[in-house]
Design a protein around this motif. Structure first.
Motif, mmCIF file in Angstrom:
data_model
loop_
_atom_site.group_PDB
_atom_site.id
_atom_site.type_symbol
_atom_site.label_atom_id
_atom_site.label_comp_id
_atom_site.label_asym_id
_atom_site.label_seq_id
_atom_site.Cartn_x
_atom_site.Cartn_y
_atom_site.Cartn_z
ATOM 1 N N ARG B 60 39.493 42.426 47.658
ATOM 2 C CA ARG B 60 40.737 42.343 47.279
ATOM 3 C C ARG B 60 41.082 40.695 47.296
ATOM 4 O O ARG B 60 41.876 40.182 46.672
ATOM 5 C CB ARG B 60 41.759 43.213 48.107
ATOM 6 C CG ARG B 60 41.816 44.258 47.616
ATOM 7 C CD ARG B 60 42.402 45.238 48.354
ATOM 8 N NE ARG B 60 42.649 46.680 47.668
ATOM 9 C CZ ARG B 60 42.924 47.717 48.364
ATOM 10 N NH1 ARG B 60 43.713 47.542 49.426
ATOM 11 N NH2 ARG B 60 42.981 49.016 47.738
ATOM 12 N N VAL B 61 40.521 40.198 48.524
ATOM 13 C CA VAL B 61 40.965 38.565 48.748
ATOM 14 C C VAL B 61 40.103 37.898 47.481
ATOM 15 O O VAL B 61 40.854 36.922 46.845
ATOM 16 C CB VAL B 61 40.276 38.124 50.094
ATOM 17 C CG1 VAL B 61 40.278 36.713 49.986
ATOM 18 C CG2 VAL B 61 40.970 38.720 51.218
ATOM 19 N N THR B 63 39.432 38.823 44.588
ATOM 20 C CA THR B 63 39.903 38.965 43.390
ATOM 21 C C THR B 63 41.692 38.745 43.185
ATOM 22 O O THR B 63 42.300 39.201 42.283
ATOM 23 C CB THR B 63 39.766 40.248 42.708
ATOM 24 O OG1 THR B 63 40.307 41.479 43.758
ATOM 25 C CG2 THR B 63 38.312 40.740 42.539
ATOM 26 N N PHE B 64 41.989 38.363 44.400
ATOM 27 C CA PHE B 64 43.589 37.799 44.317
ATOM 28 C C PHE B 64 43.864 36.808 43.241
ATOM 29 O O PHE B 64 43.302 35.763 43.316
ATOM 30 C CB PHE B 64 43.964 37.430 45.702
ATOM 31 C CG PHE B 64 45.213 37.728 46.309
ATOM 32 C CD1 PHE B 64 46.235 38.338 45.274
ATOM 33 C CD2 PHE B 64 45.463 37.756 47.782
ATOM 34 C CE1 PHE B 64 47.425 38.564 45.834
ATOM 35 C CE2 PHE B 64 46.520 37.969 48.019
ATOM 36 C CZ PHE B 64 47.664 38.447 47.124
ATOM 37 N N ASN B 65 44.692 37.124 42.275
ATOM 38 C CA ASN B 65 45.088 36.363 41.110
ATOM 39 C C ASN B 65 45.540 35.027 41.629
ATOM 40 O O ASN B 65 46.615 35.035 42.472
ATOM 41 C CB ASN B 65 46.063 36.968 40.387
ATOM 42 C CG ASN B 65 45.517 38.057 39.353
ATOM 43 O OD1 ASN B 65 44.156 37.848 39.255
ATOM 44 N ND2 ASN B 65 46.251 38.768 38.870
#
Lengths: 256, 92
Positions: B60-61, B63-65
């Protein structure tokens, strides 16, 4: 000018645009002299384009930088029916700011957002459509889903944010992906009943609001938002914030 | 029931089942392999959950936009807003 055809498609794609719904935007401010005119301009722009009825309630907590004076000028430009001023003498909590602002709100929906431009008004029409789609009691902006995201965060901040969010999801299973965000739309009576129950401060306040919403069986919709952090250099997430976040999380864990 | 109680309830339930199988508390005389598998199970679960957590947070880090476009759009709109507000007579 819109052709009749265009105006018809508009009406069918957004049924009930003129059904009497009104949206009161609460803007708690403290030293936002620079940002307030910009956020108001953007709000007027996007509400104007989408055609929803609205009002903007500025709750200034005695900013020494003259935010209130700027707000008065804006009221002169956009009208007293659009910009309402509800100043307070000094800096008090966020919860009481919402209560104070809501007292005079004439809308049946309340939108809360930060006045520092990290929350962009372009998402508000999406919030409203989402709310109508499922008759949700509250719609929360989320940085963690879909096209949502952030700007201006370094790796450390992203890691803390994602880690804290994961831990919270595991412990509280709140049914919403962004708990600490403060860009939300509420039915007025829902916000009133939630604010009464919530006692936390800071980040935890927003988290408590959504956790209690879940507890009271309110329905929650989500809209992905981009969060543009314009305060470079200094990280707002210091050691103190992390400790108070952990305390708040454990308190909610034990009490909800 | 608070989340804390839900967790305590869940953990004690799993703990109970584990103890029953591992120490054969009810004298079910389960075959040996069952007990051998059950004995280190809590540790396995803990380690797997740790791995899952690390992988999830890491993913998630990564792929954090980063909303570069949104930031650019905002900068342009700020310029536009300042001009328009000046025209409307706002004194900053």
């Amino acid at each position: 000018m819109l052709s009749p055809l265009v105006s018809n498609t508009r009406k069918t794609s957004t049924p009930g645009r003129d059904n009497g719904d009104k949206y009161s935007v609460l803007l708690p401010t403290y030293n936002e002299r620079e940002n307030l005119p910009l956020i108001v301009w953007l709000l007027v722009k996007y509400f104007g384009e989408s055609g929803y009825k609205y009002e903007i309630i500025v709750i200034d907590d005695g900013s020494p930088d003259g935010t209130l004076e700027i707000a008065q000028q804006l009221q002169g430009i956009y009208g007293e029916d659009k910009i309402l001023l509800r100043p307070r003498a000094k800096k008090l909590g966020l919860g009481t700011a919402y209560i104070h602002g809501m007292k005079h709100a004439t809308g049946n929906f309340i939108i809360i957002m930060d006045a520092d431009l990290s929350h962009h008004p372009k998402f508000i029409p999406e919030f409203i459509e989402k709310q109508r789609e499922g008759d949700y009691d509250l719609v929360s902006g989320t940085r963690y889903r879909g096209n949502g995201g952030v700007y201006g965060w370094d790796l450390r901040r992203k890691l803390i944010s994602r880690g804290a969010n994961f831990l919270t999801q595991v412990l509280l299973r709140p049914g919403a992906s962004d708990l600490t965000g403060s860009f939300r739309l509420y039915k007025k009576e829902v916000l009133e009943s939630l604010v009464e129950r919530c006692v936390s401060k800071g980040y935890v306040f927003q988290m408590e609001m959504i956790v209690r919403a879940r507890q009271l069986n309110y329905t929650v919709g989500e809209v992905p938002i981009s969060f543009v952090d314009r305060v470079y250099g200094e990280s707002k997430l210091g050691g103190n914030e992390i400790v108070s976040f952990a305390k708040g999380l454990l308190t909610l864990f034990a009490t909800t | 029931m608070t989340k804390l109680l839900q967790w305590l309830f869940g953990v004690s339930l799993v703990g109970l089942v584990w103890a029953v199988v591992t120490f054969d508390l009810l004298e079910l005389s389960l075959p040996r392999p069952y007990r051998e598998v059950a004995w280190p199970m809590p540790l396995y679960l803990l380690v797997s959950f740790g791995c899952y957590s690390l992988a999830t947070v890491g993913y998630r880090v990564a792929t954090f936009n980063d909303c570069e476009e949104a930031a650019k759009e905002l900068q342009e709109q700020i310029k536009e807003a300042k001009e328009d507000l000046r025209r409307k007579g706002l004194k900053m």
